[in-house]
Write a protein that holds these residues in place. Sequence first.
Motif, PDB file in Angstrom:
ATOM      1  N   VAL A 128       0.974  -1.091   0.076  1.00  9.25           N
ATOM      2  CA  VAL A 128      -0.027   0.124  -0.162  1.00  9.25           C
ATOM      3  C   VAL A 128       0.835   1.068  -0.016  1.00  9.25           C
ATOM      4  O   VAL A 128       1.809   1.687   0.859  1.00  9.25           O
ATOM      5  CB  VAL A 128      -0.815  -0.044   1.353  1.00  9.25           C
ATOM      6  CG1 VAL A 128      -1.543   1.628   1.373  1.00  9.25           C
ATOM      7  CG2 VAL A 128      -1.987  -0.906   1.311  1.00  9.25           C
ATOM      8  N   SER A 150       1.600   5.631  -1.400  1.00 11.48           N
ATOM      9  CA  SER A 150       1.009   6.795  -1.947  1.00 11.48           C
ATOM     10  C   SER A 150       1.184   6.891  -3.569  1.00 11.48           C
ATOM     11  O   SER A 150       2.226   6.449  -4.126  1.00 11.48           O
ATOM     12  CB  SER A 150       1.988   8.065  -1.434  1.00 11.48           C
ATOM     13  OG  SER A 150       3.398   7.854  -1.394  1.00 11.48           O
ATOM     14  N   GLU A 151       0.538   7.594  -4.077  1.00 10.25           N
ATOM     15  CA  GLU A 151       0.372   7.429  -5.550  1.00 10.25           C
ATOM     16  C   GLU A 151       1.087   8.418  -6.448  1.00 10.25           C
ATOM     17  O   GLU A 151       1.309   8.292  -7.680  1.00 10.25           O
ATOM     18  CB  GLU A 151      -1.099   7.633  -6.124  1.00 10.25           C
ATOM     19  CG  GLU A 151      -1.658   8.716  -5.772  1.00 10.25           C
ATOM     20  CD  GLU A 151      -3.391   8.646  -6.038  1.00 10.25           C
ATOM     21  OE1 GLU A 151      -3.943   9.686  -6.379  1.00 10.25           O
ATOM     22  OE2 GLU A 151      -4.046   7.483  -6.078  1.00 10.25           O
ATOM     23  N   LYS A 171       3.770   4.316  -7.865  1.00  7.65           N
ATOM     24  CA  LYS A 171       2.919   3.122  -8.584  1.00  7.65           C
ATOM     25  C   LYS A 171       3.114   2.438  -9.550  1.00  7.65           C
ATOM     26  O   LYS A 171       3.002   1.373  -9.738  1.00  7.65           O
ATOM     27  CB  LYS A 171       1.539   4.225  -9.019  1.00  7.65           C
ATOM     28  CG  LYS A 171       2.111   5.566 -10.039  1.00  7.65           C
ATOM     29  CD  LYS A 171       0.920   6.000 -10.263  1.00  7.65           C
ATOM     30  CE  LYS A 171       0.996   7.266 -11.407  1.00  7.65           C
ATOM     31  NZ  LYS A 171       1.774   8.291 -10.355  1.00  7.65           N
ATOM     32  N   VAL A 219      -1.962  -1.450  -3.627  1.00  9.94           N
ATOM     33  CA  VAL A 219      -2.995  -0.245  -3.742  1.00  9.94           C
ATOM     34  C   VAL A 219      -2.318   0.941  -3.578  1.00  9.94           C
ATOM     35  O   VAL A 219      -1.456   1.157  -2.738  1.00  9.94           O
ATOM     36  CB  VAL A 219      -4.031  -0.546  -2.776  1.00  9.94           C
ATOM     37  CG1 VAL A 219      -5.350   0.362  -3.039  1.00  9.94           C
ATOM     38  CG2 VAL A 219      -4.844  -1.965  -3.023  1.00  9.94           C
ATOM     39  N   THR A 220      -2.804   2.066  -4.191  1.00 12.32           N
ATOM     40  CA  THR A 220      -2.282   3.422  -3.888  1.00 12.32           C
ATOM     41  C   THR A 220      -3.229   4.176  -3.382  1.00 12.32           C
ATOM     42  O   THR A 220      -4.282   4.141  -3.601  1.00 12.32           O
ATOM     43  CB  THR A 220      -1.647   3.934  -5.212  1.00 12.32           C
ATOM     44  OG1 THR A 220      -2.605   4.175  -6.185  1.00 12.32           O
ATOM     45  CG2 THR A 220      -0.538   3.284  -5.714  1.00 12.32           C
ATOM     46  N   PHE A 221      -2.906   5.390  -2.803  1.00 14.29           N
ATOM     47  CA  PHE A 221      -3.572   6.312  -2.247  1.00 14.29           C
ATOM     48  C   PHE A 221      -3.245   7.828  -2.352  1.00 14.29           C
ATOM     49  O   PHE A 221      -1.884   7.671  -2.394  1.00 14.29           O
ATOM     50  CB  PHE A 221      -3.924   6.086  -0.628  1.00 14.29           C
ATOM     51  CG  PHE A 221      -2.887   6.189   0.277  1.00 14.29           C
ATOM     52  CD1 PHE A 221      -2.601   7.259   1.089  1.00 14.29           C
ATOM     53  CD2 PHE A 221      -1.995   5.129   0.514  1.00 14.29           C
ATOM     54  CE1 PHE A 221      -1.587   7.457   1.723  1.00 14.29           C
ATOM     55  CE2 PHE A 221      -0.798   5.296   1.105  1.00 14.29           C
ATOM     56  CZ  PHE A 221      -0.558   6.311   1.843  1.00 14.29           C
ATOM     57  N   ASN A 242      -2.948  11.202   2.485  1.00 15.84           N
ATOM     58  CA  ASN A 242      -4.553  11.385   3.066  1.00 15.84           C
ATOM     59  C   ASN A 242      -4.692  10.140   3.973  1.00 15.84           C
ATOM     60  O   ASN A 242      -4.699   8.906   3.526  1.00 15.84           O
ATOM     61  CB  ASN A 242      -5.280  11.011   1.676  1.00 15.84           C
ATOM     62  CG  ASN A 242      -6.825  11.393   1.754  1.00 15.84           C
ATOM     63  OD1 ASN A 242      -7.403  10.835   2.642  1.00 15.84           O
ATOM     64  ND2 ASN A 242      -7.467  11.955   0.822  1.00 15.84           N
ATOM     65  N   LYS A 244      -8.034   7.883   3.345  1.00 16.71           N
ATOM     66  CA  LYS A 244      -7.879   6.923   2.106  1.00 16.71           C
ATOM     67  C   LYS A 244      -7.037   5.757   2.575  1.00 16.71           C
ATOM     68  O   LYS A 244      -7.268   4.665   2.259  1.00 16.71           O
ATOM     69  CB  LYS A 244      -7.421   7.577   1.031  1.00 16.71           C
ATOM     70  CG  LYS A 244      -8.545   8.601   0.418  1.00 16.71           C
ATOM     71  CD  LYS A 244      -9.820   7.826  -0.315  1.00 16.71           C
ATOM     72  CE  LYS A 244     -10.793   8.840  -0.857  1.00 16.71           C
ATOM     73  NZ  LYS A 244     -10.425   9.351  -2.155  1.00 16.71           N
ATOM     74  N   LEU A 245      -6.006   6.396   3.509  1.00 17.17           N
ATOM     75  CA  LEU A 245      -4.945   5.264   3.934  1.00 17.17           C
ATOM     76  C   LEU A 245      -5.727   4.258   4.809  1.00 17.17           C
ATOM     77  O   LEU A 245      -5.663   2.971   4.799  1.00 17.17           O
ATOM     78  CB  LEU A 245      -3.779   5.785   4.463  1.00 17.17           C
ATOM     79  CG  LEU A 245      -2.565   4.818   5.083  1.00 17.17           C
ATOM     80  CD1 LEU A 245      -2.346   3.758   4.097  1.00 17.17           C
ATOM     81  CD2 LEU A 245      -1.590   5.571   5.734  1.00 17.17           C
ATOM     82  N   LYS A 260      -8.998   3.587   4.916  1.00 22.93           N
ATOM     83  CA  LYS A 260      -9.817   2.900   4.569  1.00 22.93           C
ATOM     84  C   LYS A 260      -9.228   1.754   3.691  1.00 22.93           C
ATOM     85  O   LYS A 260      -9.841   0.719   3.517  1.00 22.93           O
ATOM     86  CB  LYS A 260     -10.788   3.641   3.409  1.00 22.93           C
ATOM     87  CG  LYS A 260     -11.951   4.680   4.181  1.00 22.93           C
ATOM     88  CD  LYS A 260     -12.680   5.289   3.096  1.00 22.93           C
ATOM     89  CE  LYS A 260     -13.723   6.306   3.727  1.00 22.93           C
ATOM     90  NZ  LYS A 260     -14.725   7.169   2.885  1.00 22.93           N
ATOM     91  N   THR A 261      -8.122   1.970   2.972  1.00 20.50           N
ATOM     92  CA  THR A 261      -7.489   1.001   2.313  1.00 20.50           C
ATOM     93  C   THR A 261      -6.850  -0.287   3.159  1.00 20.50           C
ATOM     94  O   THR A 261      -7.329  -1.181   2.755  1.00 20.50           O
ATOM     95  CB  THR A 261      -6.268   1.483   1.484  1.00 20.50           C
ATOM     96  OG1 THR A 261      -6.817   2.532   0.706  1.00 20.50           O
ATOM     97  CG2 THR A 261      -5.491   0.538   0.573  1.00 20.50           C
TER      98      THR A 261
END
Length: 336
Positions: free
Chosen positions: A264, A266-267, A272, A280-282, A286, A289-290, A292-293
């Motif tokens: 996981v 950062s995007e 990415k 997954v990226t966020f 944030n 969002k982190l 929730k992921t």
Amino acid sequence: MKILIYSPLFYPSVGGLETVVSILAHEFVEQGHTVKLVSNVPTTDRKIFPFEVIRKPNPLKLLKLTHWCDIYFQVCVSLNGLWPLIFISKSLVITHQTWYRSPNETMNWQNYLKHIVTRFATNISASHALAKSIPAPSNVIPNSYREDIFYEMPEVSRSQELVFLGRLVSDKGANLLLEALAELKKMGLTPMLTIVGSGPEESKLCQQAKDLEIYEQVNFVGVKVEYELVKLLNAHQIMVVPSLWNEPFGIVALEGIACGCVVVGSEGGGLKDAIGSCGVTFPNGNVEKLTKTLFNLLTHPEQLTSYRENAKLHLARHTTKAIAKAYIEVLEAVIK
């Protein structure tokens, strides 16, 4: 081909650029080419390399080396190392591994000059984001990882949830991960987090964990390397790379994927590219969002299995031999 690598940073200096240039130089030799490497870092030991290392050459020596080579290869634009090309015309190839700008997106006169230099070179960028950041066309060739060091250990039980690997400095975002951990606790999840690394922010992060009342969930283990590090990564399900700044690439993500972690990250920037379809990226910075992921992955373990199934194909594109071969194809096209 005769390849002269101009890399101010090299062994015994340690870092991402040093790792990239070392892997490329070794693989160029392995694939049948002659390499000489120029570095400004002195050394007192006698470590043997399969290529000649010339440290702090005088101007005449550097001119002779430039005359010798077919390709003048720079690891990032080094303005101090360009002057021989004024006198001797050689093909200039540059691999871009970082941004030519400050963290606040401003550029000084040196960075402006570096951008100009790219117009006169054959460019290779480690990520699509880096390629877009320079004004000249650029081939995108990602970085490799050490597959001889980072790999899955089936005998190790993957019983721990989260791991962070990196220097404990503000832009790496470990504080963001601690905030997400506190939010997860409010949602009824209390995963354990292992923080691997050291740095000036360590004491501050320890205090933050205490203030957020999650200290019992966080294990600061310090710096780990090679076998000990690989075994530790194999014991975890998810690697989190929550960088606040835009990473140029992100070899650490490849290392995590190779050890069986879902990543996981950062995007922003090139991270990415390193994660690909193996995580997954966020949005950078944030926390919501982190959180929730991480919640989705921790409560739906079948998703972890799905991402891990993509690892073999993704990693095959990042082996040392595959990346070196891609570089060689560019270099050979330059001198044809």
